[in-house]
Scaffold this motif. Structure first.
Motif, PDB file in Angstrom:
ATOM      1  N   PRO A  40       4.423  -7.885  22.704  1.00  0.00           N
ATOM      2  CA  PRO A  40       4.293  -8.874  21.740  1.00  0.00           C
ATOM      3  C   PRO A  40       3.241 -10.056  22.456  1.00  0.00           C
ATOM      4  O   PRO A  40       3.050 -10.079  23.577  1.00  0.00           O
ATOM      5  N   ARG A  41       2.532 -10.469  21.548  1.00  0.00           N
ATOM      6  CA  ARG A  41       1.496 -11.440  21.866  1.00  0.00           C
ATOM      7  C   ARG A  41       0.264 -11.045  22.677  1.00  0.00           C
ATOM      8  O   ARG A  41      -0.400 -11.637  23.294  1.00  0.00           O
ATOM      9  N   LYS A  42       0.173  -9.488  22.748  1.00  0.00           N
ATOM     10  CA  LYS A  42      -0.800  -9.079  23.480  1.00  0.00           C
ATOM     11  C   LYS A  42      -1.753  -7.733  22.760  1.00  0.00           C
ATOM     12  O   LYS A  42      -1.293  -7.568  21.923  1.00  0.00           O
ATOM     13  N   GLN A  43      -2.704  -7.632  23.252  1.00  0.00           N
ATOM     14  CA  GLN A  43      -3.622  -6.714  22.451  1.00  0.00           C
ATOM     15  C   GLN A  43      -3.226  -5.242  22.696  1.00  0.00           C
ATOM     16  O   GLN A  43      -2.252  -5.067  23.881  1.00  0.00           O
ATOM     17  N   ARG A  44      -3.317  -4.378  22.186  1.00  0.00           N
ATOM     18  CA  ARG A  44      -3.121  -2.822  22.226  1.00  0.00           C
ATOM     19  C   ARG A  44      -3.803  -2.525  23.419  1.00  0.00           C
ATOM     20  O   ARG A  44      -5.163  -2.791  23.537  1.00  0.00           O
ATOM     21  N   ASP A  88       6.884  -2.689  30.969  1.00  0.00           N
ATOM     22  CA  ASP A  88       6.449  -1.597  30.165  1.00  0.00           C
ATOM     23  C   ASP A  88       7.088  -1.849  28.649  1.00  0.00           C
ATOM     24  O   ASP A  88       6.867  -0.735  27.974  1.00  0.00           O
ATOM     25  N   THR A  89       7.851  -2.847  28.395  1.00  0.00           N
ATOM     26  CA  THR A  89       8.337  -3.006  27.120  1.00  0.00           C
ATOM     27  C   THR A  89       7.122  -3.334  26.129  1.00  0.00           C
ATOM     28  O   THR A  89       6.426  -4.027  26.437  1.00  0.00           O
ATOM     29  N   ALA A  90       6.902  -2.397  25.001  1.00  0.00           N
ATOM     30  CA  ALA A  90       6.095  -2.602  23.951  1.00  0.00           C
ATOM     31  C   ALA A  90       6.452  -1.449  23.022  1.00  0.00           C
ATOM     32  O   ALA A  90       7.223  -0.646  22.899  1.00  0.00           O
ATOM     33  N   VAL A  91       5.674  -1.290  22.000  1.00  0.00           N
ATOM     34  CA  VAL A  91       5.411  -0.653  20.808  1.00  0.00           C
ATOM     35  C   VAL A  91       4.618   0.539  21.451  1.00  0.00           C
ATOM     36  O   VAL A  91       3.339  -0.065  21.716  1.00  0.00           O
ATOM     37  N   TYR A  92       4.701   1.782  21.298  1.00  0.00           N
ATOM     38  CA  TYR A  92       3.848   2.593  21.722  1.00  0.00           C
ATOM     39  C   TYR A  92       3.297   3.509  20.691  1.00  0.00           C
ATOM     40  O   TYR A  92       4.237   3.979  19.857  1.00  0.00           O
ATOM     41  N   TYR A  93       1.969   3.759  20.736  1.00  0.00           N
ATOM     42  CA  TYR A  93       1.517   4.364  19.534  1.00  0.00           C
ATOM     43  C   TYR A  93       0.805   5.613  20.110  1.00  0.00           C
ATOM     44  O   TYR A  93       0.044   5.727  21.151  1.00  0.00           O
ATOM     45  N   CYS A  94       0.871   6.749  19.424  1.00  0.00           N
ATOM     46  CA  CYS A  94       0.452   7.978  19.650  1.00  0.00           C
ATOM     47  C   CYS A  94      -1.177   7.847  18.919  1.00  0.00           C
ATOM     48  O   CYS A  94      -1.255   7.434  17.918  1.00  0.00           O
TER      49      CYS A  94
END
Length: 122
Positions: A40-44, A88-94
Motif C-alpha cells: 500500500p502506498r508504494k511502487q511495484r 513482505d506484506t503486499a500484493v504479489y504479481y506474476c
C-alpha cells in the motif's frame, strides 16, 4: 495468454508461503518469469526473476529467504517464501517477459498476472 497466480494468504511472521503462477495459451517460449510486489502506498517492486536457463535475480530484501523456480515445459513459476516478515506484506504479481507466441515467434510480449495478496502479521 493468461497468467494465473495462486497461493497467497495470511501467515504470522516467521512463517512460509508458496506462490505459483501458470502461463497458458499458445506459448512458444518465455524468456524471463518473475514476481513483483506492491505494498500500500508504494511502487511495484521486483521480488525475484528467473530466466529460461535458470539464472535468478533477487531483491536484496528477500535474498536468503525466498527461492524462485520454474518449469519451462509447463510454463510455471513458483516462489517459495520462508521466514516471512511483516514488511513482505503486499500484493504479489506474476510476470512473464520476452514471451513468444506460436503464431509469430518474431514478436515478444510482456504479461502480468492478476495479483495475489500476501499478509504477514507480527
Amino acid at each position: 495468454v493468461q497468467l494465473q497466480a495462486s497461493g497467497g494468504g495470511s501467515v504470522q511472521a516467521g512463517g512460509s508461503l508458496r506462490l505459483s503462477c501458470a502461463a497458458s495459451g499458445s506459448i512458444f517460449s518465455i524468456n524471463v518469469m518473475g514476481w513483483y510486489r506492491q505494498a500500500p502506498r508504494k511502487q511495484r517492486e521486483l521480488v525475484a526473476t528467473i530466466t529460461n536457463v535458470g539464472i535468478t535475480n533477487y531483491a536484496d530484501s528477500v535474498k536468503g529467504r525466498f527461492t524462485i523456480s520454474r518449469d519451462n515445459i509447463k510454463n510455471t513459476v513458483t516462489l517459495q517464501m520462508n521466514s516471512l516478515k511483516p514488511e513482505d506484506t503486499a500484493v504479489y504479481y506474476c510476470n512473464a517477459d520476452g514471451l513468444r507466441l506460436n503464431v509469430d515467434r518474431r514478436l515478444t510480449y510482456q504479461y502480468w498476472g492478476q495479483g495475489t495478496q500476501v499478509t504477514v502479521s507480527s
